[in-house]
Scaffold this active site. Sequence first.
Site, PDB file in Angstrom:
ATOM      1  N   GLY A 246       4.717  -1.412  -4.002  1.00  9.77           N
ATOM      2  CA  GLY A 246       3.332  -1.808  -3.364  1.00  9.77           C
ATOM      3  C   GLY A 246       1.911  -1.919  -4.082  1.00  9.77           C
ATOM      4  CG  ASN A 316      -2.339   3.281  -2.071  1.00 10.07           C
ATOM      5  OD1 ASN A 316      -1.707   1.843  -1.887  1.00 10.07           O
ATOM      6  ND2 ASN A 316      -0.458   3.804  -2.486  1.00 10.07           N
ATOM      7  N   GLY A 318       0.910   6.052   2.158  1.00  9.78           N
ATOM      8  CA  GLY A 318       0.789   5.458   3.452  1.00  9.78           C
ATOM      9  C   GLY A 318       2.234   5.474   4.204  1.00  9.78           C
ATOM     10  CG  ASN A 375      -2.204  -3.743  15.595  1.00  6.80           C
ATOM     11  OD1 ASN A 375      -1.812  -4.957  16.255  1.00  6.80           O
ATOM     12  ND2 ASN A 375      -1.654  -3.358  14.260  1.00  6.80           N
ATOM     13  CE1 TYR A 381      -0.678   2.870   8.023  1.00  7.65           C
ATOM     14  CE2 TYR A 381      -1.943   1.064  10.026  1.00  7.65           C
ATOM     15  CZ  TYR A 381      -1.315   0.903   8.329  1.00  7.65           C
ATOM     16  OH  TYR A 381      -1.562   0.953   7.103  1.00  7.65           O
ATOM     17  CE  LYS A 385      -3.500   3.755   6.602  1.00  7.27           C
ATOM     18  NZ  LYS A 385      -3.476   4.586   4.484  1.00  7.27           N
ATOM     19  CB  THR A 416       3.302  -4.304   0.858  1.00  3.27           C
ATOM     20  OG1 THR A 416       2.783  -4.150   1.708  1.00  3.27           O
ATOM     21  CG2 THR A 416       1.773  -4.783   0.026  1.00  3.27           C
TER      22      THR A 416
HETATM   23  P1  NAD Z   1       4.430   1.002   0.947  1.00  2.50           P
HETATM   24  O1  NAD Z   1       5.450   1.735   1.715  1.00  2.50           O
HETATM   25  O2  NAD Z   1       4.998  -0.140   0.027  1.00  2.50           O
HETATM   26  O3  NAD Z   1       3.857   2.081  -0.444  1.00  2.50           O
HETATM   27  C1  NAD Z   1       3.898   3.233  -0.006  1.00  2.50           C
HETATM   28  C2  NAD Z   1       3.807   3.784  -1.111  1.00  2.50           C
HETATM   29  O4  NAD Z   1       3.746   5.747  -0.833  1.00  2.50           O
HETATM   30  C3  NAD Z   1       5.786   4.003  -1.138  1.00  2.50           C
HETATM   31  O5  NAD Z   1       5.919   4.117  -2.807  1.00  2.50           O
HETATM   32  C4  NAD Z   1       5.873   5.345  -1.023  1.00  2.50           C
HETATM   33  O6  NAD Z   1       7.011   6.204  -1.210  1.00  2.50           O
HETATM   34  C5  NAD Z   1       4.660   6.271  -0.438  1.00  2.50           C
HETATM   35  N1  NAD Z   1       4.410   7.639   0.132  1.00  2.50           N
HETATM   36  C6  NAD Z   1       4.686   7.691   1.549  1.00  2.50           C
HETATM   37  N2  NAD Z   1       4.745   8.881   2.078  1.00  2.50           N
HETATM   38  C7  NAD Z   1       4.001   9.268   0.964  1.00  2.50           C
HETATM   39  C8  NAD Z   1       4.322  11.195   1.225  1.00  2.50           C
HETATM   40  N3  NAD Z   1       4.723  12.118   2.039  1.00  2.50           N
HETATM   41  N4  NAD Z   1       3.888  11.667  -0.582  1.00  2.50           N
HETATM   42  C9  NAD Z   1       4.190  10.773  -1.870  1.00  2.50           C
HETATM   43  N5  NAD Z   1       4.265   9.721  -1.950  1.00  2.50           N
HETATM   44  C10 NAD Z   1       4.062   8.842  -0.414  1.00  2.50           C
HETATM   45  O7  NAD Z   1       3.020   1.099   1.580  1.00  2.50           O
HETATM   46  P2  NAD Z   1       1.314  -0.716   1.241  1.00  2.50           P
HETATM   47  O8  NAD Z   1       2.061  -1.330   1.531  1.00  2.50           O
HETATM   48  O9  NAD Z   1       1.878  -0.423  -0.965  1.00  2.50           O
HETATM   49  O10 NAD Z   1       0.391   0.354   1.719  1.00  2.50           O
HETATM   50  C11 NAD Z   1      -0.150   1.133   0.543  1.00  2.50           C
HETATM   51  C12 NAD Z   1      -1.130   1.630   1.279  1.00  2.50           C
HETATM   52  O11 NAD Z   1      -2.588   0.293   1.775  1.00  2.50           O
HETATM   53  C13 NAD Z   1      -0.882   3.000   2.970  1.00  2.50           C
HETATM   54  O12 NAD Z   1      -1.877   3.323   2.967  1.00  2.50           O
HETATM   55  C14 NAD Z   1      -1.099   1.148   4.084  1.00  2.50           C
HETATM   56  O13 NAD Z   1      -1.575   2.151   4.989  1.00  2.50           O
HETATM   57  C15 NAD Z   1      -2.413   0.817   3.858  1.00  2.50           C
HETATM   58  N6  NAD Z   1      -2.345  -0.749   3.928  1.00  2.50           N
HETATM   59  C16 NAD Z   1      -1.277  -1.491   3.645  1.00  2.50           C
HETATM   60  C17 NAD Z   1      -1.832  -2.789   4.442  1.00  2.50           C
HETATM   61  C18 NAD Z   1      -0.483  -4.022   3.920  1.00  2.50           C
HETATM   62  O14 NAD Z   1      -0.639  -5.311   4.076  1.00  2.50           O
HETATM   63  N7  NAD Z   1       0.438  -4.034   3.139  1.00  2.50           N
HETATM   64  C19 NAD Z   1      -2.255  -3.287   5.326  1.00  2.50           C
HETATM   65  C20 NAD Z   1      -3.142  -2.165   5.584  1.00  2.50           C
HETATM   66  C21 NAD Z   1      -2.984  -1.889   5.186  1.00  2.50           C
END
Ligand code: NAD
Length: 475
Positions: A246, A316, A318, A375, A381, A385, A416
């Site tokens: 992601g 990152n 999350g 939300n 969450y 944030k 993602t």
């Molecule tokens: P994702 O779920 O695809 O990837 C998150 C990654 O974090 C995964 O590889 C997971 O294994 C890793 N992870 C989770 N817990 C962990 C831990 N305890 N230790 C180590 N690694 C850990 O998510 P994404 O969509 O790529 O999101 C990345 C960031 O962006 C997050 O913080 C998310 O909250 C934020 N975000 C995403 C979006 C979106 O639209 N996708 C929107 C707003 C914010």
Amino acid sequence: MGDKILEFVHSSKGKMLFQALGLPVPPQLKRAKGAYEDKSLSGVNALVGASEPGKSVEAVVKALDAMGASLRVSADLAGLEGVKAAAAKAKVEVSLSQADNGVPEGAYVFDVTGAKSAADLRALYDFFHPRLRKVPANSRIVVISRVKGDTKSVEQETAQAALPGFIRSLAKESGGNGTTANLIQVKTGAEGAIEGALRFFLSPHSAFVTGQVLPVVGAPKGVKAAAFSAKPLTGKIAVVTGAARGIGASIAEVLAREGATVIGVDRPADESTLGATMANIGGVVCPLDITEADAGKKLAAVAKEKGGAIDIIVHNAGITRDKMLRNMKPHLWDMVLDVNLGSIVRCNEQLLAIDGFAPNARIVCISSIGGIAGNAGQTNYAATKSAVIGYVDAMAHELAGKGIAINAIAPGFIETQMTAAIPVVTREVARRLSSLSQGGLPVDIAEAVTFMASPLAAGVNGATLRVCGQNLVGA
Ligand code: NAD
């Protein structure tokens, strides 16, 4: 995963169908094809205006010239004298441009730091109004104003306070063809850092950033805004948590593209995916659950093995565990709070305590527009944030004294696995309700993170930048 409607709209059949039905066609955004280039505006006409001569328009003129833009001042509009004076001082050539001479500009920069009253804001109207019918696709609009409090009277503060509302509205009017409009708020004395912010906002690296306000407040102790250099992260050690897939994987790739050695961190269960991502960029695989009590110390040890302290850390990783608060089990609350917030604070504290950060390190935290808008089903969450935004704001002052900067990026709807799991109707609404009428890609977040991690953002500290195509959710 992916936006099938956007793909269809840009096929020949799709375009015809959408046009026949009178439906708005989401623009095809022009994204960066590679690393930052020195002469990134070579071949681009840049129209510049200023409400009065001064240091900030001088910095703008020098920056645009350094980027290779052809500078123009408007023959028929306000701002002519301010720019001419700045250009003469910098020995930069400018040409006169008529609004209707048929050769449109691709970049528009207006410096309104000199506006002291509501009447002075008329210069903004005069600058933009005659041009806006002919703005080419994927153009860039930037307005420069003062930061909050950096004024001498209530009247001046009020005039400067007009700019966020102006830029947010102009961004909504301009997004239909992929044009972005953003506001840089510059503090007196920080004008030297304008160039870095302009390089980001005037480039395809910021294709999904629009309607945003970025304060440029000055560099942390001992840091100077340097002249542009290619691959500015060469020799830097960058830690990215959640780097297996992601957004995190994309962040790792773009940091590596700009020269960094990346230490990719992810849960031990995801080691093979992480390994594949790191193999592509020559990165270091670090299987580690970031909620472990001594995760920060472990990261410092891995960085030491690679030859030094941490120059960049991107928090990152999350998770979401959505439930209405009334139905949420306590462990779901605790888990989300610990991964998304607790681990960041602990990690940074440990690294600071053991000198794990290199001098002039840069910390980037990932927030979310969910933390701004809220939300249903995401109290846990959104709390984390939102807290991240407060955390970078609260830490910036203390860290600046140590030469370290801390900022946040708040993604909007990004394509993602996390957003693929959203029910279809909600997903479609979240995607389209933005000025660019589409979701972003992981690379859009990666580009903004890399900007914040690089010397281009030397003057930015304590800020949260939304990368959301000006999503109306959280606007
Ligand atoms: P994702 O779920 O695809 O990837 C998150 C990654 O974090 C995964 O590889 C997971 O294994 C890793 N992870 C989770 N817990 C962990 C831990 N305890 N230790 C180590 N690694 C850990 O998510 P994404 O969509 O790529 O999101 C990345 C960031 O962006 C997050 O913080 C998310 O909250 C934020 N975000 C995403 C979006 C979106 O639209 N996708 C929107 C707003 C914010």
